[in-house]
Design a protein around this motif. Sequence first.
Motif, PDB file in Angstrom:
ATOM      1  N   ARG A 174       0.839  -1.202   0.000  1.00 46.48           N
ATOM      2  CA  ARG A 174       0.000   0.000   0.000  1.00 46.48           C
ATOM      3  C   ARG A 174       0.872   1.250   0.000  1.00 46.48           C
ATOM      4  NH1 ARG A 174      -4.406  -2.061   4.374  1.00 46.48           N
ATOM      5  NH2 ARG A 174      -5.643  -3.300   2.909  1.00 46.48           N
ATOM      6  N   ASP A 175       1.994   1.179   0.703  1.00 50.39           N
ATOM      7  CA  ASP A 175       2.906   2.336   0.761  1.00 50.39           C
ATOM      8  C   ASP A 175       3.521   2.616  -0.598  1.00 50.39           C
ATOM      9  OD1 ASP A 175       5.961   3.381   1.985  1.00 50.39           O
ATOM     10  OD2 ASP A 175       4.082   4.222   2.704  1.00 50.39           O
ATOM     11  N   TYR A 176       3.874   1.557  -1.343  1.00 54.39           N
ATOM     12  CA  TYR A 176       4.473   1.719  -2.668  1.00 54.39           C
ATOM     13  C   TYR A 176       3.441   1.996  -3.744  1.00 54.39           C
ATOM     14  CZ  TYR A 176       9.184   0.192  -1.339  1.00 54.39           C
ATOM     15  OH  TYR A 176      10.438   0.109  -0.788  1.00 54.39           O
ATOM     16  N   GLY A 177       2.153   1.869  -3.382  1.00 54.45           N
ATOM     17  CA  GLY A 177       1.113   2.139  -4.375  1.00 54.45           C
ATOM     18  C   GLY A 177       0.766   0.957  -5.248  1.00 54.45           C
ATOM     19  N   LEU A 178       1.253  -0.246  -4.887  1.00 54.48           N
ATOM     20  CA  LEU A 178       0.949  -1.437  -5.696  1.00 54.48           C
ATOM     21  C   LEU A 178      -0.441  -1.961  -5.375  1.00 54.48           C
ATOM     22  CD1 LEU A 178       4.432  -3.031  -5.225  1.00 54.48           C
ATOM     23  CD2 LEU A 178       3.559  -2.116  -7.348  1.00 54.48           C
ATOM     24  N   LEU A 179      -0.906  -1.709  -4.149  1.00 53.22           N
ATOM     25  CA  LEU A 179      -2.264  -2.094  -3.776  1.00 53.22           C
ATOM     26  C   LEU A 179      -3.035  -0.815  -3.489  1.00 53.22           C
ATOM     27  CD1 LEU A 179      -1.963  -5.046  -1.239  1.00 53.22           C
ATOM     28  CD2 LEU A 179      -3.017  -5.108  -3.471  1.00 53.22           C
ATOM     29  N   THR A 180      -4.251  -0.703  -4.043  1.00 52.50           N
ATOM     30  CA  THR A 180      -5.057   0.481  -3.751  1.00 52.50           C
ATOM     31  C   THR A 180      -6.044   0.159  -2.638  1.00 52.50           C
ATOM     32  OG1 THR A 180      -6.577  -0.173  -5.451  1.00 52.50           O
ATOM     33  CG2 THR A 180      -4.904   1.421  -6.064  1.00 52.50           C
ATOM     34  N   TYR A 181      -6.503   1.219  -1.992  1.00 46.99           N
ATOM     35  CA  TYR A 181      -7.456   1.053  -0.897  1.00 46.99           C
ATOM     36  C   TYR A 181      -8.309   2.306  -0.848  1.00 46.99           C
ATOM     37  CZ  TYR A 181      -3.840   3.921   1.276  1.00 46.99           C
ATOM     38  OH  TYR A 181      -2.928   4.901   1.532  1.00 46.99           O
ATOM     39  N   VAL A 183      -9.123   5.648   0.383  1.00 46.52           N
ATOM     40  CA  VAL A 183      -8.432   6.694   1.140  1.00 46.52           C
ATOM     41  C   VAL A 183      -9.472   7.482   1.943  1.00 46.52           C
ATOM     42  CG1 VAL A 183      -6.857   8.624   0.933  1.00 46.52           C
ATOM     43  CG2 VAL A 183      -6.851   6.856  -0.793  1.00 46.52           C
ATOM     44  N   PRO A 184      -9.190   7.824   3.209  1.00 47.59           N
ATOM     45  CA  PRO A 184     -10.152   8.626   3.982  1.00 47.59           C
ATOM     46  C   PRO A 184     -10.372   9.984   3.311  1.00 47.59           C
ATOM     47  CG  PRO A 184      -8.376   7.840   5.388  1.00 47.59           C
ATOM     48  CD  PRO A 184      -8.032   7.421   4.013  1.00 47.59           C
ATOM     49  N   PHE A 185     -11.608  10.457   3.364  1.00 48.32           N
ATOM     50  CA  PHE A 185     -11.979  11.681   2.656  1.00 48.32           C
ATOM     51  C   PHE A 185     -11.406  12.898   3.365  1.00 48.32           C
ATOM     52  CE2 PHE A 185     -14.471  13.892  -0.329  1.00 48.32           C
ATOM     53  CZ  PHE A 185     -14.951  15.027   0.293  1.00 48.32           C
ATOM     54  N   ARG A 186     -10.814  13.814   2.594  1.00 49.87           N
ATOM     55  CA  ARG A 186     -10.235  15.028   3.179  1.00 49.87           C
ATOM     56  C   ARG A 186     -11.192  16.175   2.912  1.00 49.87           C
ATOM     57  NH1 ARG A 186      -5.419  18.479   3.658  1.00 49.87           N
ATOM     58  NH2 ARG A 186      -6.443  20.285   4.575  1.00 49.87           N
ATOM     59  N   GLU A 187     -11.787  16.702   3.993  1.00 48.19           N
ATOM     60  CA  GLU A 187     -12.711  17.819   3.819  1.00 48.19           C
ATOM     61  C   GLU A 187     -11.939  19.121   3.995  1.00 48.19           C
ATOM     62  OE1 GLU A 187     -16.222  17.112   6.051  1.00 48.19           O
ATOM     63  OE2 GLU A 187     -17.104  19.032   5.473  1.00 48.19           O
TER      64      GLU A 187
ATOM     65  N   GLN B  22     -16.715  18.259  -3.297  1.00 49.05           N
ATOM     66  CA  GLN B  22     -16.030  19.503  -2.952  1.00 49.05           C
ATOM     67  C   GLN B  22     -14.653  19.524  -3.591  1.00 49.05           C
ATOM     68  OE1 GLN B  22     -14.135  19.780   0.769  1.00 49.05           O
ATOM     69  NE2 GLN B  22     -14.954  21.808   1.231  1.00 49.05           N
ATOM     70  N   LEU B 104       4.809   5.990  -2.499  1.00 52.94           N
ATOM     71  CA  LEU B 104       3.959   6.092  -3.682  1.00 52.94           C
ATOM     72  C   LEU B 104       4.204   7.388  -4.433  1.00 52.94           C
ATOM     73  CD1 LEU B 104       1.107   5.985  -5.191  1.00 52.94           C
ATOM     74  CD2 LEU B 104       0.130   6.587  -3.024  1.00 52.94           C
ATOM     75  N   VAL B 113       2.165   3.640 -10.849  1.00 50.30           N
ATOM     76  CA  VAL B 113       0.737   3.681 -10.505  1.00 50.30           C
ATOM     77  C   VAL B 113      -0.075   4.320 -11.624  1.00 50.30           C
ATOM     78  CG1 VAL B 113      -0.940   4.511  -8.827  1.00 50.30           C
ATOM     79  CG2 VAL B 113       1.311   3.855  -8.066  1.00 50.30           C
ATOM     80  N   ARG B 116      -1.000   2.172 -14.482  1.00 54.28           N
ATOM     81  CA  ARG B 116      -2.137   1.284 -14.234  1.00 54.28           C
ATOM     82  C   ARG B 116      -3.453   2.057 -14.274  1.00 54.28           C
ATOM     83  NH1 ARG B 116       0.586  -0.533  -9.492  1.00 54.28           N
ATOM     84  NH2 ARG B 116      -1.259   0.063  -8.316  1.00 54.28           N
ATOM     85  N   PHE B 121      -7.100   7.442  -7.134  1.00 52.47           N
ATOM     86  CA  PHE B 121      -6.466   6.984  -5.907  1.00 52.47           C
ATOM     87  C   PHE B 121      -5.278   7.877  -5.541  1.00 52.47           C
ATOM     88  CE2 PHE B 121      -4.781   4.368  -2.718  1.00 52.47           C
ATOM     89  CZ  PHE B 121      -3.465   4.081  -2.989  1.00 52.47           C
ATOM     90  N   ARG B 161     -14.220  14.776  -7.474  1.00 52.74           N
ATOM     91  CA  ARG B 161     -13.939  16.128  -7.008  1.00 52.74           C
ATOM     92  C   ARG B 161     -12.739  16.730  -7.734  1.00 52.74           C
ATOM     93  NH1 ARG B 161     -11.178  15.308  -1.126  1.00 52.74           N
ATOM     94  NH2 ARG B 161     -12.271  17.248  -0.765  1.00 52.74           N
TER      95      ARG B 161
END
Lengths: 205, 263
Positions: A174-181, A183-187, B22, B104, B113, B116, B121, B161
């Motif tokens: 996940r850190d290298y970006g090979l697996l996506t997840y 991401v928590p929303f940034r308001e 937003q 990343l 990335v 792909r 993301f 967004r």
Amino acid sequence: MFRRLLCTFNTLSSHTATPTPLLRIIDANPVRCSLVTSTRLRCKASEEGEVQEERDPTKDRSRVIPVETSMKYIKSEAYHTTYGSDPVWKIYRRNFKGAFPPRKTRKTCIRAKMIATGNPCPICRDEYLVLDYRNVDLLKQFISEHNGAILSYSMTNICQRRHKELQVAVLKARDYGLLTYDVPFREYEYSEYYTPSKNDNKLTT
Amino acid sequence: MTDEELKQKMKNAERLSSKILQMPPVLKERQAISNILSRDPAITGFENCKFVFTDITYGLPDRKRLVVVRDPDGTLRQASWEEAERMNQIYNPRPGRKLKPPKLFQEEHLTNVLERGEYEFVLDSACAQFEPDDPEYLRITSVVYESVDKKRCYQLLHSTRHYGPLCFYLTWNKKIENLLISLLQQEKLEACADIVRLYQLIHTDCKSKMINVDPNQHLELLKAYVEHDSLQQQQLQLAIQAYQEIVRERQQYNENVKTAHGL
């Protein structure tokens, strides 16, 4: 009495043929002396190239398989005939006494580079399955498709050591970006970045 | 559901969607802080490390928090942006943000990335990790937008967004040709006109602004832009001609069907 013993030890060491004494006393003072045990005598047999224990090839895990081989294996026909399209942990049954399995799986299947159990876990039983951050195809099988969490060992039945390896590999991927997840929303609070002054209103529609 | 319940649900959905859509702020690169509060050379050599003092009052936004650093040579200065962000993350951790930026965002892994096609993301991760005026954030977003423009995958960002900032970046750097062509192929004239109007707003010295075109005539506006300000006139003109032909053929077909039915 102790001083005499010390002397006998010293004399013994000087008289014996072996150059390395078993016990070596550093200082004659009984309070400050320290004993150094020499372990060279124990390994004498292997030094002379004597009989080494025969390793069962089916249980031997001393060979380290590189990640690239593992990635190729997962795409190969051999993998497909063995596992099909199921995850590697699907067809496996834990052995335990009673109706309910122990809460944790075993600590490790492999001790001293040999398989130490009759029913190794889904990862340890196949030496070509390497848990590495680059081996994304394998890692994805251990991630829940519904919420992206790493599946528990109670579901996948892998040993504790492999579960920790898996966690590390997934976090690295996940850190290298090979697996996506997800991401928590940034308001954003726009007033923090832009405070329009009353005077200038250049942009008109 | 009754009509009122349905209206309520629709209102809620619109409110939620406006929250999710937003747009991240588009800002200029921030300037380094150099604000020295006091110089005390008498304290030099007291400690061989810096002291960082953070104000942890509840309720302050991160950007307004005071973070000061006492250097070993006695200067009391306001902390730099990086130091302040690190302190804020330690005392008030934000979800999705790490103390050390993920690998990343380094060049080789970023290109991997983007190949792909995981644009959304990367942009979401960048929004969570960096502030919008951080030079790192600006670098990452520009790399992503260039990649999207090169591969013409605007659809991937269309309902997210990040569509607004993408259009702004392309308009600012005068690279809207590919976007206009893809929108024309999808027959979205109003969107094309919007982008041309944005271009005229940003680049106030453009020639097509001189011509007073009725804003409701989307195609005319687009043609005015193509004639005067476009850098790839031929391709755009071809695209416009193709669009006009498709519209004409469709009209013709409908008329033929009507006459065949005897209407």
